[in-house]
Design a protein around this motif. Structure first.
Motif, PDB file in Angstrom:
ATOM      1  N   MET A  88       0.825  -1.210   0.000  1.00  0.00           N
ATOM      2  CA  MET A  88       0.000   0.000   0.000  1.00  0.00           C
ATOM      3  C   MET A  88       0.857   1.258   0.000  1.00  0.00           C
ATOM      4  O   MET A  88       0.576   2.217  -0.731  1.00  0.00           O
ATOM      5  N   ALA A  89       1.937   1.266   0.794  1.00  0.00           N
ATOM      6  CA  ALA A  89       2.808   2.443   0.823  1.00  0.00           C
ATOM      7  C   ALA A  89       3.531   2.615  -0.507  1.00  0.00           C
ATOM      8  O   ALA A  89       3.643   3.738  -1.022  1.00  0.00           O
ATOM      9  N   GLY A  90       4.029   1.518  -1.074  1.00  0.00           N
ATOM     10  CA  GLY A  90       4.706   1.615  -2.364  1.00  0.00           C
ATOM     11  C   GLY A  90       3.785   2.097  -3.459  1.00  0.00           C
ATOM     12  O   GLY A  90       4.181   2.902  -4.312  1.00  0.00           O
ATOM     13  N   TYR A  91       2.542   1.636  -3.447  1.00  0.00           N
ATOM     14  CA  TYR A  91       1.574   2.088  -4.455  1.00  0.00           C
ATOM     15  C   TYR A  91       1.263   3.565  -4.275  1.00  0.00           C
ATOM     16  O   TYR A  91       1.179   4.322  -5.256  1.00  0.00           O
ATOM     17  N   ALA A  92       1.118   3.993  -3.034  1.00  0.00           N
ATOM     18  CA  ALA A  92       0.813   5.404  -2.783  1.00  0.00           C
ATOM     19  C   ALA A  92       1.947   6.310  -3.276  1.00  0.00           C
ATOM     20  O   ALA A  92       1.702   7.332  -3.926  1.00  0.00           O
ATOM     21  N   PHE A  93       3.200   5.941  -2.981  1.00  0.00           N
ATOM     22  CA  PHE A  93       4.323   6.769  -3.411  1.00  0.00           C
ATOM     23  C   PHE A  93       4.524   6.724  -4.926  1.00  0.00           C
ATOM     24  O   PHE A  93       5.036   7.678  -5.507  1.00  0.00           O
ATOM     25  N   ALA A  94       4.115   5.640  -5.573  1.00  0.00           N
ATOM     26  CA  ALA A  94       4.347   5.511  -7.008  1.00  0.00           C
ATOM     27  C   ALA A  94       3.226   6.107  -7.852  1.00  0.00           C
ATOM     28  O   ALA A  94       3.486   6.701  -8.904  1.00  0.00           O
ATOM     29  N   ARG A  95       1.978   5.980  -7.401  1.00  0.00           N
ATOM     30  CA  ARG A  95       0.858   6.308  -8.284  1.00  0.00           C
ATOM     31  C   ARG A  95       0.001   7.467  -7.809  1.00  0.00           C
ATOM     32  O   ARG A  95      -0.804   7.979  -8.582  1.00  0.00           O
ATOM     33  N   PHE A 105       9.428  10.374   0.891  1.00  0.00           N
ATOM     34  CA  PHE A 105       9.998   9.070   0.574  1.00  0.00           C
ATOM     35  C   PHE A 105      11.495   9.030   0.894  1.00  0.00           C
ATOM     36  O   PHE A 105      12.011   8.017   1.387  1.00  0.00           O
ATOM     37  N   LEU A 106      12.194  10.122   0.638  1.00  0.00           N
ATOM     38  CA  LEU A 106      13.622  10.176   0.981  1.00  0.00           C
ATOM     39  C   LEU A 106      13.818  10.088   2.489  1.00  0.00           C
ATOM     40  O   LEU A 106      14.766   9.451   2.970  1.00  0.00           O
ATOM     41  N   VAL A 107      12.928  10.725   3.245  1.00  0.00           N
ATOM     42  CA  VAL A 107      13.016  10.638   4.709  1.00  0.00           C
ATOM     43  C   VAL A 107      12.822   9.197   5.165  1.00  0.00           C
ATOM     44  O   VAL A 107      13.531   8.697   6.046  1.00  0.00           O
ATOM     45  N   ILE A 108      11.864   8.511   4.559  1.00  0.00           N
ATOM     46  CA  ILE A 108      11.620   7.106   4.911  1.00  0.00           C
ATOM     47  C   ILE A 108      12.825   6.248   4.561  1.00  0.00           C
ATOM     48  O   ILE A 108      13.217   5.345   5.316  1.00  0.00           O
ATOM     49  N   ALA A 147      13.158  -1.046   9.430  1.00  0.00           N
ATOM     50  CA  ALA A 147      13.976  -1.032   8.214  1.00  0.00           C
ATOM     51  C   ALA A 147      13.557  -2.077   7.184  1.00  0.00           C
ATOM     52  O   ALA A 147      13.560  -1.778   5.980  1.00  0.00           O
ATOM     53  N   PRO A 148      13.216  -3.317   7.572  1.00  0.00           N
ATOM     54  CA  PRO A 148      12.777  -4.270   6.548  1.00  0.00           C
ATOM     55  C   PRO A 148      11.578  -3.797   5.750  1.00  0.00           C
ATOM     56  O   PRO A 148      11.494  -4.011   4.541  1.00  0.00           O
ATOM     57  N   SER A 149      10.655  -3.113   6.416  1.00  0.00           N
ATOM     58  CA  SER A 149       9.493  -2.586   5.717  1.00  0.00           C
ATOM     59  C   SER A 149       9.877  -1.448   4.783  1.00  0.00           C
ATOM     60  O   SER A 149       9.256  -1.258   3.735  1.00  0.00           O
ATOM     61  N   VAL A 150      10.908  -0.685   5.140  1.00  0.00           N
ATOM     62  CA  VAL A 150      11.378   0.392   4.271  1.00  0.00           C
ATOM     63  C   VAL A 150      11.915  -0.187   2.963  1.00  0.00           C
ATOM     64  O   VAL A 150      11.608   0.296   1.871  1.00  0.00           O
ATOM     65  N   LEU A 151      12.748  -1.217   3.060  1.00  0.00           N
ATOM     66  CA  LEU A 151      13.267  -1.868   1.853  1.00  0.00           C
ATOM     67  C   LEU A 151      12.134  -2.455   1.026  1.00  0.00           C
ATOM     68  O   LEU A 151      12.132  -2.359  -0.215  1.00  0.00           O
ATOM     69  N   MET A 156       8.460  -2.278  -3.793  1.00  0.00           N
ATOM     70  CA  MET A 156       7.112  -2.178  -4.325  1.00  0.00           C
ATOM     71  C   MET A 156       6.930  -0.871  -5.109  1.00  0.00           C
ATOM     72  O   MET A 156       6.281  -0.857  -6.164  1.00  0.00           O
ATOM     73  N   ARG A 157       7.487   0.212  -4.614  1.00  0.00           N
ATOM     74  CA  ARG A 157       7.374   1.493  -5.328  1.00  0.00           C
ATOM     75  C   ARG A 157       8.020   1.398  -6.699  1.00  0.00           C
ATOM     76  O   ARG A 157       7.457   1.869  -7.704  1.00  0.00           O
ATOM     77  N   GLN A 158       9.225   0.826  -6.774  1.00  0.00           N
ATOM     78  CA  GLN A 158       9.898   0.705  -8.059  1.00  0.00           C
ATOM     79  C   GLN A 158       9.094  -0.138  -9.039  1.00  0.00           C
ATOM     80  O   GLN A 158       9.073   0.147 -10.239  1.00  0.00           O
ATOM     81  N   PHE A 159       8.439  -1.155  -8.534  1.00  0.00           N
ATOM     82  CA  PHE A 159       7.631  -1.994  -9.421  1.00  0.00           C
ATOM     83  C   PHE A 159       6.406  -1.240  -9.916  1.00  0.00           C
ATOM     84  O   PHE A 159       6.095  -1.263 -11.112  1.00  0.00           O
TER      85      PHE A 159
END
Length: 276
Positions: A88-95, A105-108, A147-151, A156-159
């Motif tokens: 969900m976070a990756g989708y939000a930052f990407a779309r 996102f850089l802060v995260i 940190a694992p969730s950050v990676l 997910m964002r890149q995808f």
């Protein structure tokens, strides 16, 4: 590529695989050897005598079955929780375009630069104030929101960034809302990335060592990395055959998870730009 070239290439790959396969083979075979043969030189590839007594002792010297279950259910819960949060976070930052998205996102991402040793004391004080010391809750919450969730969010964002915009435009014309587009379109297409995240997350949770020794004190609540250090004799020396038996049992779920998700894992790395 000719047959001769293929044969040469596979032969070279087999030779290069030996340094990676031999330690695992030595661990498994040594777990059924007599203690006197474990450190024999040169090391024996095939045991001269086989005994499974060490595997029996693994479960009698301490509650290893309970500890195995502890690691298993914690790793499964952490993996599912991380997949939900990161997708969900990756989708939000990407779309989803909103002010300050890139800066946030850089802060995260800076969370990847902070070692877990730096935050372990504040985390201990926080969970202690909540009365959650010597429970499994810290081992669940810290990986999911750490940190694992950050990676995982980064993967997910890149995808999701690589998905064509036309998919969402067509879904929007069909009357789908943002969450419906995520659940019905983006998430099914993200199976390779989800496979990569699942392996990373499961492996990290399964091998977690620092947090269990800080937050747990009861042997029946130990996880496997912590339990492996408890197989010692009366003088504090390691019981090698029993430790190797326990380590062999510990490696099984990791191998199973990787075999099941290896295709998605490789495709996920290729789509997210993490391949070498």
């Amino acid at each position: 590529m000719s047959l001769r070239a293929k044969t040469a290439m596979y032969g070279l790959l087999c030779v290069l695989a030996i340094p990676f396969i031999f330690p695992t083979w030595w661990m498994v075979t040594s777990s059924v050897k007599p203690v006197s043969d474990i450190f024999a030189f040169p090391p024996s590839i095939i045991p001269s005598a086989i005994s499974f007594d060490a595997y029996r002792d693994v479960f009698t010297l301490q509650p290893f079955a309970q500890q195995y279950w502890n690691s298993m259910y914690i790793a499964i819960v952490v993996t599912i929780g991380t997949l939900c949060v990161a997708s969900m976070a990756g989708y939000a930052f990407a779309r989803i375009k909103f002010p300050g998205a890139n800066a946030l996102f850089l802060v995260i991402l800076t969370g990847l630069l902070i070692p877990s040793e730096v935050t372990i004391v504040p985390l201990f004080q926080m969970f202690n104030s909540w009365g959650l010391i010597d429970t499994h809750w810290p081992l669940i919450w810290v990986p999911i929101f750490g940190a694992p969730s950050v990676l995982a969010t980064f993967i997910m964002r890149q995808f999701f960034l690589a998905l064509p915009n036309e998919l969402e435009e067509a879904a929007r014309m069909d009357g789908l809302g943002r969450f419906a587009m995520f659940r019905q379109i983006a998430l099914p297409l993200a199976r390779p990335a989800l496979g990569a995240v699942a392996i990373f997350t499961f492996l990290h949770s399964w091998n977690l060592y620092l947090e269990p020794i800080v937050f747990l004190s009861s042997s029946e609540k130990f996880t496997l990395p912590q339990a492996l250090t408890q197989f010692v004799d009366a003088y504090g020396g390691p019981m090698w055959n029993i430790q190797l038996s326990a380590a062999s049992l510990t490696a099984i779920p990791v191998l199973v998870v990787f075999v099941i998700a290896q295709r998605q894992f490789i495709e996920g790395l290729a789509h997210t730009g993490l391949k070498g």
